[in-house]
Enzyme design. Structure first.
Site, PDB file in Angstrom:
ATOM      1  N   LYS A 191     -89.358  12.157   8.988  1.00  0.00           N
ATOM      2  CA  LYS A 191     -89.838  12.218  10.386  1.00  0.00           C
ATOM      3  C   LYS A 191     -90.622  10.940  10.725  1.00  0.00           C
ATOM      4  O   LYS A 191     -90.328   9.891  10.170  1.00  0.00           O
ATOM      5  CB  LYS A 191     -90.675  13.480  10.615  1.00  0.00           C
ATOM      6  CG  LYS A 191     -89.990  14.741  10.102  1.00  0.00           C
ATOM      7  CD  LYS A 191     -90.645  15.993  10.574  1.00  0.00           C
ATOM      8  CE  LYS A 191     -89.989  17.176   9.897  1.00  0.00           C
ATOM      9  NZ  LYS A 191     -90.374  18.445  10.461  1.00  0.00           N
ATOM     10  N   ASN A 230     -86.315  14.627   5.109  1.00  0.00           N
ATOM     11  CA  ASN A 230     -86.503  14.076   6.455  1.00  0.00           C
ATOM     12  C   ASN A 230     -87.962  13.640   6.579  1.00  0.00           C
ATOM     13  O   ASN A 230     -88.851  14.474   6.657  1.00  0.00           O
ATOM     14  CB  ASN A 230     -86.163  15.173   7.484  1.00  0.00           C
ATOM     15  CG  ASN A 230     -86.467  14.745   8.906  1.00  0.00           C
ATOM     16  OD1 ASN A 230     -86.693  13.572   9.176  1.00  0.00           O
ATOM     17  ND2 ASN A 230     -86.468  15.714   9.817  1.00  0.00           N
ATOM     18  N   GLY A 275     -92.146  23.396   9.326  1.00  0.00           N
ATOM     19  CA  GLY A 275     -93.515  22.872   9.333  1.00  0.00           C
ATOM     20  C   GLY A 275     -94.573  23.942   9.530  1.00  0.00           C
ATOM     21  O   GLY A 275     -95.732  23.639   9.807  1.00  0.00           O
ATOM     22  N   GLU A 317     -86.636  19.263  16.481  1.00  0.00           N
ATOM     23  CA  GLU A 317     -87.651  18.447  17.171  1.00  0.00           C
ATOM     24  C   GLU A 317     -86.998  17.542  18.210  1.00  0.00           C
ATOM     25  O   GLU A 317     -87.585  17.266  19.254  1.00  0.00           O
ATOM     26  CB  GLU A 317     -88.463  17.639  16.138  1.00  0.00           C
ATOM     27  CG  GLU A 317     -89.411  18.548  15.373  1.00  0.00           C
ATOM     28  CD  GLU A 317     -89.702  18.114  13.948  1.00  0.00           C
ATOM     29  OE1 GLU A 317     -89.475  16.946  13.597  1.00  0.00           O
ATOM     30  OE2 GLU A 317     -90.159  18.981  13.169  1.00  0.00           O
ATOM     31  N   GLU A 371     -81.706  25.562  10.151  1.00  0.00           N
ATOM     32  CA  GLU A 371     -83.167  25.433  10.130  1.00  0.00           C
ATOM     33  C   GLU A 371     -83.775  26.350  11.193  1.00  0.00           C
ATOM     34  O   GLU A 371     -83.876  25.961  12.363  1.00  0.00           O
ATOM     35  CB  GLU A 371     -83.576  23.994  10.425  1.00  0.00           C
ATOM     36  CG  GLU A 371     -83.048  22.987   9.433  1.00  0.00           C
ATOM     37  CD  GLU A 371     -83.916  21.733   9.392  1.00  0.00           C
ATOM     38  OE1 GLU A 371     -84.450  21.439   8.339  1.00  0.00           O
ATOM     39  OE2 GLU A 371     -84.065  21.084  10.436  1.00  0.00           O
ATOM     40  N   HIS A 378     -81.674  17.787  15.174  1.00  0.00           N
ATOM     41  CA  HIS A 378     -82.898  18.391  14.618  1.00  0.00           C
ATOM     42  C   HIS A 378     -83.640  19.108  15.739  1.00  0.00           C
ATOM     43  O   HIS A 378     -83.676  18.645  16.881  1.00  0.00           O
ATOM     44  CB  HIS A 378     -83.770  17.309  13.983  1.00  0.00           C
ATOM     45  CG  HIS A 378     -84.877  17.881  13.162  1.00  0.00           C
ATOM     46  ND1 HIS A 378     -86.025  18.379  13.736  1.00  0.00           N
ATOM     47  CD2 HIS A 378     -84.991  18.090  11.825  1.00  0.00           C
ATOM     48  CE1 HIS A 378     -86.809  18.855  12.773  1.00  0.00           C
ATOM     49  NE2 HIS A 378     -86.198  18.700  11.606  1.00  0.00           N
ATOM     50  N   SER A 414     -89.838  24.767   5.646  1.00  0.00           N
ATOM     51  CA  SER A 414     -90.922  24.992   4.680  1.00  0.00           C
ATOM     52  C   SER A 414     -90.443  25.232   3.251  1.00  0.00           C
ATOM     53  O   SER A 414     -91.009  26.059   2.539  1.00  0.00           O
ATOM     54  CB  SER A 414     -91.823  26.137   5.156  1.00  0.00           C
ATOM     55  OG  SER A 414     -92.427  25.795   6.388  1.00  0.00           O
TER      56      SER A 414
HETATM   57  C1  PEP Z   1     -87.450  19.731   8.812  1.00  0.00           C
HETATM   58  O1  PEP Z   1     -88.126  19.124   9.613  1.00  0.00           O
HETATM   59  O2  PEP Z   1     -86.237  19.565   8.794  1.00  0.00           O
HETATM   60  C2  PEP Z   1     -88.128  20.657   7.912  1.00  0.00           C
HETATM   61  C3  PEP Z   1     -87.411  21.527   7.267  1.00  0.00           C
HETATM   62  O3  PEP Z   1     -89.500  20.546   7.805  1.00  0.00           O
HETATM   63  P1  PEP Z   1     -90.468  21.359   6.801  1.00  0.00           P
HETATM   64  O4  PEP Z   1     -89.818  21.334   5.444  1.00  0.00           O
HETATM   65  O5  PEP Z   1     -91.748  20.619   6.838  1.00  0.00           O
HETATM   66  O6  PEP Z   1     -90.561  22.737   7.347  1.00  0.00           O
END
Ligand code: PEP
Length: 252
Positions: free
Chosen positions: A11, A9, A175, A99, A169, A97, A215
């Site tokens: 973003k 992703n 992040g 976000e 997630e 997601h 992460s």
């Molecule tokens: C995400 O935004 O779906 C995500 C998992 O981000 P990150 O790997 O940066 O934690």
């Protein structure tokens, strides 16, 4: 056998030049890799979707949108429909997601409409969900995940799940550099299969791909992916670097 998936992703990162360049590098980096039963997906921003889809056409890399509106067309300034996404060469969309839920007010009700619109357009959905830190601290994480799944997806018929990819997630791990431990990921993924079995059937629960996101990096990917109910990852930060992304693909 469940399909393994590594999805990146991007973003709101990468302008057109950077998107084309990263897509090209990813295509090249996995060209000679035997990806048996493994799918690789990248999700650029809307404005770069068409060019990235063109760059990856006929390769081992698939392209997804990061969001979608549920209406076909109309007075929805700034929005993009399933039909529009498909027209530029993508048949996959990330929905729900954290976000989007957190910053753009995406509710379960909105997600139901988006999921329905995507499936009606024969698109595949990567459906994201996960608890916030407070939920986990208060031991409410199973309840929260169950309710996100029930409210967002459980109106569907069992057969619809062939076009759904789940992405667990935990918001506290996105992040932040903090990852759920492989055991925490496995525990939740097994729980998700159990609620799918309880609400649908064992076939649905056992055949759906459940990705972990939060992460994931080259250093922790192998251990997380080694867990029985983890079928791959949704990758944010590490998906922006072709070497890190490739190392994560290799870890599956
Ligand atoms: C995400 O935004 O779906 C995500 C998992 O981000 P990150 O790997 O940066 O934690």
């Amino acid at each position: 056998m469940r399909t393994k998936i590594v999805a990146g992703n991007w973003k709101m990162n990468n302008d057109l030049k950077a998107s084309k360049s990263l897509a090209k590098k990813i295509v090249k980096s996995i060209k000679k890799t035997a990806l048996k039963n493994i799918r690789v997906i990248i999700a650029p921003t809307f404005v770069n979707l068409e060019r990235v889809a063109k760059k990856t056409k006929g390769t081992k890399v698939e392209v997804a949108a990061q969001n979608m509106h549920f209406e076909k067309s109309g007075a929805f300034t700034g929005e993009v429909s399933a039909e529009m996404i498909k027209a530029v060469g993508s048949k996959i969309v990330i929905l729900g997601h954290s976000e989007r839920r957190q910053y753009f007010g995406e509710t379960d009700e909105i997600l139901v409409k988006k999921v329905n619109a995507a499936l009606a357009n024969k698109m595949e959905v990567i459906f994201c969900f996960g608890e916030i830190l407070e939920d986990r601290k208060e031991n409410n994480h199973f309840k929260v995940v169950e309710s996100q799944l029930k409210n967002g997806l459980f109106h569907l018929k069992a057969k619809d799940f062939k076009n759904i990819i789940l992405a667990y997630e935990p918001v506290w791990a996105i992040g932040t550099g903090e990852t759920a431990s492989p055991e925490q990921a496995q525990e939740m993924h097994a729980f998700i299969r159990k609620i799918l079995t309880d609400n649908y059937d064992e076939y649905t629960a056992e055949s759906i791909s459940i990705l972990y996101g939060g992460s994931v990096k080259p250093a922790n990917a192998k251990e997380i992916f080694s867990k029985q109910d983890v079928d791959g990852g949704l990758i944010g930060g590490a998906a922006l670097n072709k070497d890190a992304f490739k190392a994560i693909i290799d870890a599956i």
